[in-house]
Motif scaffolding. Structure first.
Motif, PDB file in Angstrom:
ATOM      1  N   VAL A   1       0.821  -1.139  -0.069  1.00  0.00           N
ATOM      2  CA  VAL A   1       0.053  -0.030   0.108  1.00  0.00           C
ATOM      3  C   VAL A   1       0.860   1.230   0.127  1.00  0.00           C
ATOM      4  O   VAL A   1       0.703   2.190  -0.680  1.00  0.00           O
ATOM      5  N   PRO A   2       1.871   1.419   1.098  1.00  0.00           N
ATOM      6  CA  PRO A   2       2.742   2.534   0.992  1.00  0.00           C
ATOM      7  C   PRO A   2       3.662   2.767  -0.319  1.00  0.00           C
ATOM      8  O   PRO A   2       3.622   3.851  -0.673  1.00  0.00           O
ATOM      9  N   CYS A   3       3.779   1.913  -1.183  1.00  0.00           N
ATOM     10  CA  CYS A   3       4.514   2.019  -2.304  1.00  0.00           C
ATOM     11  C   CYS A   3       3.684   2.345  -3.465  1.00  0.00           C
ATOM     12  O   CYS A   3       4.071   2.608  -4.368  1.00  0.00           O
ATOM     13  N   GLY A   4       2.244   2.224  -3.348  1.00  0.00           N
ATOM     14  CA  GLY A   4       1.459   2.779  -4.372  1.00  0.00           C
ATOM     15  C   GLY A   4       1.298   1.643  -5.617  1.00  0.00           C
ATOM     16  O   GLY A   4       0.983   1.966  -6.600  1.00  0.00           O
ATOM     17  N   PHE A   5       1.237   0.353  -5.029  1.00  0.00           N
ATOM     18  CA  PHE A   5       1.085  -0.868  -5.955  1.00  0.00           C
ATOM     19  C   PHE A   5      -0.361  -1.032  -6.338  1.00  0.00           C
ATOM     20  O   PHE A   5      -0.412  -2.272  -6.975  1.00  0.00           O
ATOM     21  N   LEU A   6      -1.254  -0.478  -5.817  1.00  0.00           N
ATOM     22  CA  LEU A   6      -2.524  -0.856  -6.094  1.00  0.00           C
ATOM     23  C   LEU A   6      -2.988  -0.860  -7.517  1.00  0.00           C
ATOM     24  O   LEU A   6      -3.740  -2.074  -8.045  1.00  0.00           O
ATOM     25  N   GLU A   7      -2.433  -0.022  -8.151  1.00  0.00           N
ATOM     26  CA  GLU A   7      -2.953   0.120  -9.789  1.00  0.00           C
ATOM     27  C   GLU A   7      -2.219  -1.118 -10.243  1.00  0.00           C
ATOM     28  O   GLU A   7      -2.842  -1.764 -11.257  1.00  0.00           O
ATOM     29  N   ARG A   8      -0.834  -1.640 -10.165  1.00  0.00           N
ATOM     30  CA  ARG A   8      -0.616  -2.765 -10.545  1.00  0.00           C
ATOM     31  C   ARG A   8      -1.132  -4.007 -10.342  1.00  0.00           C
ATOM     32  O   ARG A   8      -1.237  -4.713 -11.152  1.00  0.00           O
ATOM     33  N   ALA A   9      -1.543  -4.061  -8.733  1.00  0.00           N
ATOM     34  CA  ALA A   9      -2.294  -5.122  -8.433  1.00  0.00           C
ATOM     35  C   ALA A   9      -3.579  -5.298  -9.191  1.00  0.00           C
ATOM     36  O   ALA A   9      -4.193  -6.431  -9.765  1.00  0.00           O
ATOM     37  N   GLU A  10      -4.201  -4.406  -9.444  1.00  0.00           N
ATOM     38  CA  GLU A  10      -5.565  -4.232 -10.105  1.00  0.00           C
ATOM     39  C   GLU A  10      -5.357  -4.490 -11.473  1.00  0.00           C
ATOM     40  O   GLU A  10      -6.344  -5.299 -12.099  1.00  0.00           O
ATOM     41  N   GLU A  11      -4.386  -4.081 -12.356  1.00  0.00           N
ATOM     42  CA  GLU A  11      -3.937  -4.532 -13.589  1.00  0.00           C
ATOM     43  C   GLU A  11      -3.824  -6.063 -13.716  1.00  0.00           C
ATOM     44  O   GLU A  11      -4.196  -6.893 -14.606  1.00  0.00           O
ATOM     45  N   MET A  12      -3.076  -6.725 -12.810  1.00  0.00           N
ATOM     46  CA  MET A  12      -2.746  -7.979 -12.944  1.00  0.00           C
ATOM     47  C   MET A  12      -4.181  -8.926 -12.349  1.00  0.00           C
ATOM     48  O   MET A  12      -4.436  -9.772 -13.069  1.00  0.00           O
ATOM     49  N   GLN A  13      -4.950  -8.398 -11.209  1.00  0.00           N
ATOM     50  CA  GLN A  13      -6.323  -8.896 -11.268  1.00  0.00           C
ATOM     51  C   GLN A  13      -7.118  -8.978 -12.457  1.00  0.00           C
ATOM     52  O   GLN A  13      -7.892  -9.940 -12.880  1.00  0.00           O
ATOM     53  N   HIS A  14      -7.064  -7.941 -13.020  1.00  0.00           N
ATOM     54  CA  HIS A  14      -8.016  -7.796 -14.451  1.00  0.00           C
ATOM     55  C   HIS A  14      -7.596  -8.936 -15.353  1.00  0.00           C
ATOM     56  O   HIS A  14      -8.378  -9.445 -16.072  1.00  0.00           O
ATOM     57  N   ALA A  15      -6.418  -8.858 -15.557  1.00  0.00           N
ATOM     58  CA  ALA A  15      -5.792  -9.827 -16.743  1.00  0.00           C
ATOM     59  C   ALA A  15      -6.050 -11.172 -16.411  1.00  0.00           C
ATOM     60  O   ALA A  15      -6.470 -12.039 -17.093  1.00  0.00           O
ATOM     61  N   VAL A  16      -5.992 -11.881 -15.129  1.00  0.00           N
ATOM     62  CA  VAL A  16      -6.248 -12.995 -14.636  1.00  0.00           C
ATOM     63  C   VAL A  16      -7.632 -13.404 -14.514  1.00  0.00           C
ATOM     64  O   VAL A  16      -8.090 -14.227 -15.111  1.00  0.00           O
TER      65      VAL A  16
END
Length: 76
Positions: free
Chosen positions: A10-25
């Motif tokens: 969360v502090p690193c701001g990786f939410l957007e990347r996580a959401e991108e991976m979630q969407h692709a999966v």
């Protein structure tokens, strides 16, 4: 059916990347899995696990959504 878990910092701001991976999966394997969970973390974590087994880790691999989906496919 399998479960995919994406843990992100969360502090690193990786939410957007996580959401991108979630969407692709979900887009590629939505009919073959029960859920794709986003789990909050810290200390720079960004990992993907299938049924509790780690298949991708940012600390060991470059960020590449296509590679993540290939590894999820192999684990299913």
């Amino acid at each position: 059916m399998s479960e995919v878990e994406i843990e992100y910092c969360v502090p690193c701001g990786f939410l957007e990347r996580a959401e991108e991976m979630q969407h692709a999966v979900l887009e590629q394997f939505g009919e073959r899995i029960d859920r794709v969970s986003l789990v909050t973390g810290d200390h720079g974590v960004l990992t993907v696990a299938v049924d509790g087994e780690l298949v991708w880790d940012k600390s060991e691999d470059e960020y590449d959504v296509d590679e993540v989906t290939r590894r999820v496919r192999a684990a299913l």
